[in-house]
Design an enzyme around this catalytic site. Structure first.
Site, PDB file in Angstrom:
ATOM      1  N   ASP A  21      21.162 -18.257  -6.043  1.00  0.00           N
ATOM      2  CA  ASP A  21      19.828 -18.436  -6.614  1.00  0.00           C
ATOM      3  C   ASP A  21      19.932 -18.846  -8.081  1.00  0.00           C
ATOM      4  OD1 ASP A  21      17.287 -18.229  -7.669  1.00  0.00           O
ATOM      5  OD2 ASP A  21      16.812 -16.303  -6.736  1.00  0.00           O
ATOM      6  N   LYS A  66       9.492 -10.701 -16.869  1.00  0.00           N
ATOM      7  CA  LYS A  66      10.258 -10.017 -15.828  1.00  0.00           C
ATOM      8  C   LYS A  66      11.552  -9.407 -16.395  1.00  0.00           C
ATOM      9  CE  LYS A  66      12.093 -11.015 -11.190  1.00  0.00           C
ATOM     10  NZ  LYS A  66      12.179 -12.079 -10.181  1.00  0.00           N
ATOM     11  N   GLU A 106      14.907 -10.391  -3.179  1.00  0.00           N
ATOM     12  CA  GLU A 106      14.739 -11.847  -3.121  1.00  0.00           C
ATOM     13  C   GLU A 106      15.714 -12.511  -2.140  1.00  0.00           C
ATOM     14  OE1 GLU A 106      14.901 -12.838  -7.280  1.00  0.00           O
ATOM     15  OE2 GLU A 106      12.992 -11.837  -7.637  1.00  0.00           O
ATOM     16  N   ASP A 157       6.317 -13.936  -4.702  1.00  0.00           N
ATOM     17  CA  ASP A 157       7.553 -14.058  -5.465  1.00  0.00           C
ATOM     18  C   ASP A 157       7.159 -14.000  -6.933  1.00  0.00           C
ATOM     19  OD1 ASP A 157       9.797 -14.845  -6.860  1.00  0.00           O
ATOM     20  OD2 ASP A 157       9.974 -16.824  -5.926  1.00  0.00           O
TER      21      ASP A 157
HETATM   22  P1  ADP Z   1      12.672 -18.548 -11.362  1.00  0.00           P
HETATM   23  O1  ADP Z   1      13.207 -18.023 -10.087  1.00  0.00           O
HETATM   24  O2  ADP Z   1      13.509 -18.172 -12.551  1.00  0.00           O
HETATM   25  O3  ADP Z   1      11.237 -18.220 -11.571  1.00  0.00           O
HETATM   26  P2  ADP Z   1      12.563 -21.266 -10.264  1.00  0.00           P
HETATM   27  O4  ADP Z   1      13.288 -20.994  -9.029  1.00  0.00           O
HETATM   28  O5  ADP Z   1      11.116 -21.551 -10.158  1.00  0.00           O
HETATM   29  O6  ADP Z   1      12.809 -20.161 -11.370  1.00  0.00           O
HETATM   30  O7  ADP Z   1      13.308 -22.508 -10.977  1.00  0.00           O
HETATM   31  C1  ADP Z   1      12.808 -23.124 -12.102  1.00  0.00           C
HETATM   32  C2  ADP Z   1      13.827 -24.138 -12.603  1.00  0.00           C
HETATM   33  O8  ADP Z   1      14.064 -25.137 -11.620  1.00  0.00           O
HETATM   34  C3  ADP Z   1      13.384 -24.836 -13.865  1.00  0.00           C
HETATM   35  O9  ADP Z   1      14.447 -24.857 -14.805  1.00  0.00           O
HETATM   36  C4  ADP Z   1      13.078 -26.235 -13.347  1.00  0.00           C
HETATM   37  O10 ADP Z   1      13.263 -27.215 -14.358  1.00  0.00           O
HETATM   38  C5  ADP Z   1      14.103 -26.400 -12.270  1.00  0.00           C
HETATM   39  N1  ADP Z   1      13.783 -27.490 -11.332  1.00  0.00           N
HETATM   40  C6  ADP Z   1      12.653 -27.647 -10.621  1.00  0.00           C
HETATM   41  N2  ADP Z   1      12.705 -28.786  -9.898  1.00  0.00           N
HETATM   42  C7  ADP Z   1      13.901 -29.374 -10.166  1.00  0.00           C
HETATM   43  C8  ADP Z   1      14.538 -30.588  -9.739  1.00  0.00           C
HETATM   44  N3  ADP Z   1      13.954 -31.445  -8.915  1.00  0.00           N
HETATM   45  N4  ADP Z   1      15.777 -30.857 -10.218  1.00  0.00           N
HETATM   46  C9  ADP Z   1      16.372 -30.010 -11.072  1.00  0.00           C
HETATM   47  N5  ADP Z   1      15.817 -28.864 -11.515  1.00  0.00           N
HETATM   48  C10 ADP Z   1      14.600 -28.543 -11.070  1.00  0.00           C
HETATM   49 MG    MG Z   2      13.323 -17.079  -8.338  1.00  0.00          MG
END
Ligand code: ADP
Ligand code: MG
Length: 626
Positions: free
Chosen positions: A211, A87, A187, A24
């Site tokens: 998402d 990205k 995705e 991913d």
């Molecule tokens: P992307 O797909 O854009 O790479 P992610 O799916 O990894 O992103 O999500 C990252 C986001 O999720 C960040 O803003 C992070 O702060 C938030 N996040 C991670 N864990 C938690 C949680 N327990 N509660 C709320 N937000 C969270």
């Molecule tokens: Mg993602």
């Protein structure tokens, strides 16, 4: 430029058994997963802490390139040399991102607006593909460390809305990182796979994948039919995500701290923001508070010796407008897919920000359904990618995945011609269709004969089966709309469905095209088509010449009738004779003779047609007295 860092624990260059990994490649975080003892599993870093690799690349003073957590700490202190959100730039030209330039803390090159974006770091220029390759290499190292062997094959996920350029850029990044990218997977499709959705034979399901990541929001509506995933619609906001949640917390605290009654409001909020170290601190604390509030009701922390706090209720009030915006996108996605909420069978939660209870509650309320959230929302896309990879590796017992169809699949049409619906070498699973109609007035039945092969005439191809669409309501020829769909699923099973669209009459069959045919036979069929290409082309052009002649004969007769009065007797006689000669020619096998007869007729009648046109115009003018 690109160094291929193959990390072999035992120093051997042999590959014991090839592993295909799932990746991913996210805007905020990236992950790598593989099938470990029959279970899709995300790989942790050496420290054993997290499966997430922040998608951040830092170019250090000493020429070192740092990726992931260590790079994240440089975001605030050295933004010019710390690249995040790459990205967003994949496959884009400067023109595409000009408006968003302020978002990036690093320098995007703008010399030539039509060429692809480049990023300037110190004195060098990097393409988004190169930077993504650095993140992929980090993931490759991670999995190679875990397995102790080289890894060279991967499945990489991309957002469903990625266009061909963006997908190709992702493939290129993989190649640059030393990975053979076997497949690019959407995705939302990966997320659905991780939950095992769409495995039930013969079931059609409609799924919404919500998402919410760090900086982006995507909603996708998928239809899964016979193991084939189709994206019905996508919607979202490329600047909406968990980062916004952090920002509103920061703003809230800054207001609290600079309030007049605050005990020691010695700095204005502007000064705080300018102070990089403090900015970094407060942002990290805000993210920590947000995460904590996903499981507790109150957060209490300290900033520079001063107490800050936040309750879940306050936090929910702050982020409510963002959540509402995501639901508006969901509405639009449903509208585009021409569905209403009740037609969605399942809702899958993806992205770290879906851990926020308000998000979960709102989405579940909007779709009036319990959401799928038992898997880690950060990991679910990578987990699904690894499952896809495992299918490609042929490790899933019940899923025999042929990567491409070895021979074309199609049906017989008028004159015994093969009409190819799924061409040879199509990636499977796949789905294709076409509309046909009847050729006789009041036709009640339509026979659908399914063939496999590369020859132009069905008689030379392999018949796979046939069925009859019975009971078409009586209509004039050409009026019924018969939709024929070929669905070739991942098991190599072909599902052919015919549906008369006016009456919804439907009939279908299931065939296994590779059944009873060996590799050698397939090779022979291909060889056959190459050897016979010449004669095949001849038969096809003869049939096509005949069709053209038949059309001309019809319009020729019409012409004689309509313009009787402006043609002389001898002109009429000659035209009649030429029409007759053409009719004779169509009965023979000589396509050149047919073409000659067509030409002679056209040549002779062209001036007559002009005269007929003039006469028509004169007539029209005469009516228009000035
Ligand atoms: P992307 O797909 O854009 O790479 P992610 O799916 O990894 O992103 O999500 C990252 C986001 O999720 C960040 O803003 C992070 O702060 C938030 N996040 C991670 N864990 C938690 C949680 N327990 N509660 C709320 N937000 C969270
Ligand atoms: Mg993602």
């Amino acid at each position: 430029m690109a160094t291929f860092s193959i990390n072999l624990k035992d120093g051997s260059v042999e590959q014991p058994k090839p592993v295909i990994v799932g990746i991913d490649l996210g805007t905020t975080n990236s992950l790598v997963a593989y099938m470990k003892d029959g279970r899709s599993t995300c790989v942790k870093g050496k420290d054993g802490k997290s499966t997430l690799v922040p998608s951040i690349v830092h170019f250090a003073q000493n020429e070192e390139i740092i990726v992931g957590d260590a790079a994240k700490t440089k975001l605030e202190t050295d933004p010019a040399n710390t690249i995040y959100s790459v990205k967003r730039l994949m496959g884009k030209s400067f023109k595409d991102v000009r408006e968003q330039q302020d978002f990036f803390g690093y320098q995007i090159l703008d010399d030539d607006t039509d060429s692809l974006v480049k990023i300037r770091v110190k004195t060098r220029f990097y393409t988004p593909v190169e930077l993504s390759a650095l993140i992929l290499k980090e993931l490759k190292n991670r999995i190679e460390n875990e397995l102790g062997t080289a890894v060279s094959k991967a499945v990489i996920t991309v957002p469903a809305y990625f266009n061909d350029n963006q997908r190709q850029a992702t493939r290129d990044a993989g190649k640059l990182a030393g990975l053979d990218v076997l497949r690019i997977v959407n995705e939302p499709t990966a997320a659905a796979l991780a939950y095992g959705l769409g495995n039930e034979e013969g079931r059609t399901e409609t799924i919404a994948v919500y998402d919410l990541g760090g900086g982006t929001f995507d909603i996708s509506i998928l239809r899964i039919e016979n193991g084939i995933f189709e994206v019905l619609s996508t919607n979202g906001d490329t600047f909406l995500g968990g980062d916004d949640f952090d920002r509103v917390i920061v703003d809230f605290w800054l207001k609290q701290l600079s309030a007049p009654h605050s005990s020691d409001g010695f700095m204005s909020s502007d000064e705080w923001i300018k102070n990089k170290e403090f900015g970094q601190q407060i942002r990290l604390l805000a993210e920590a508070a947000k995460k904590a509030l996903s499981s507790v009701e109150v957060f209490e922390g300290e900033l520079n010796g001063r107490k800050v706090s936040l309750t879940r209720a306050t936090f929910e009030g702050l982020i409510e407008p963002f959540v509402r915006r995501t639901l508006d996108c969901c509405k639009n996605a449903l509208r585009d897919a021409k569905l209403d909420v009740g037609q969605i069978d399942k809702v899958v939660m993806v992205g770290g920000s879906t851990r926020v209870p308000l998000v979960k509650k709102s989405v579940s309320g909007f779709f009036q359904k319990t959401v799928f959230d038992s898997l880690d929302p950060d990991e679910v896309v990578a987990l699904g990618a690894a499952i896809q990879a495992d299918i490609l590796a042929g490790n899933q017992k019940d899923l025999l995945l042929l990567d491409v169809t070895p021979l074309s699949l199609g049906i017989e049409t008028v004159g015994g011609l093969m009409d190819v619906i799924i061409p040879r070498n199509s990636k499977i699973p796949t789905k294709a269709g076409r509309q046909y109609t009847t050729s006789v007035d009041g036709q009640k039945n339509l026979k659908i004969s399914v063939y496999q092969g590369e020859r132009d005439l069905v008689e030379h191809n392999r018949k796979l089966g046939e069925f009859i669409l019975k009971g078409i309501p009586p209509m004039p020829a050409g009026l019924p709309k018969i939709d024929i769909q070929f669905i070739l699923n991942a098991d190599g099973i072909l599902f052919v469905r015919a549906r008369e669209l006016r009456s919804n009459l439907e009939q279908h069959i299931e065939i296994r095209p590779t059944y009873g045919i060996s590799e050698e036979e397939m090779a022979l069929m291909l060889l056959d088509s190459i050897q016979n290409a010449q004669t095949d082309m001849q038969s096809r052009s003869l049939l096509e010449a005949r069709n053209e002649a038949n059309n001309l004969l019809l319009s020729g007769d019409k012409f004689l009738q309509q313009h009787n009065e402006i043609l002389s007797e001898s002109e009429k006689a000659t035209t009649q004779a030429l029409l007759k000669a053409l009719r004779e020619a169509t009965k023979g096998e000589d396509k050149d003779a047919i073409h000659r007869a067509i030409e002679e007729l056209n040549e002779y009648t062209a001036p007559l047609a002009h005269r007929a046109l003039d006469a028509t115009i004169r007539q029209a003018m005469r009516g228009k007295k000035v």
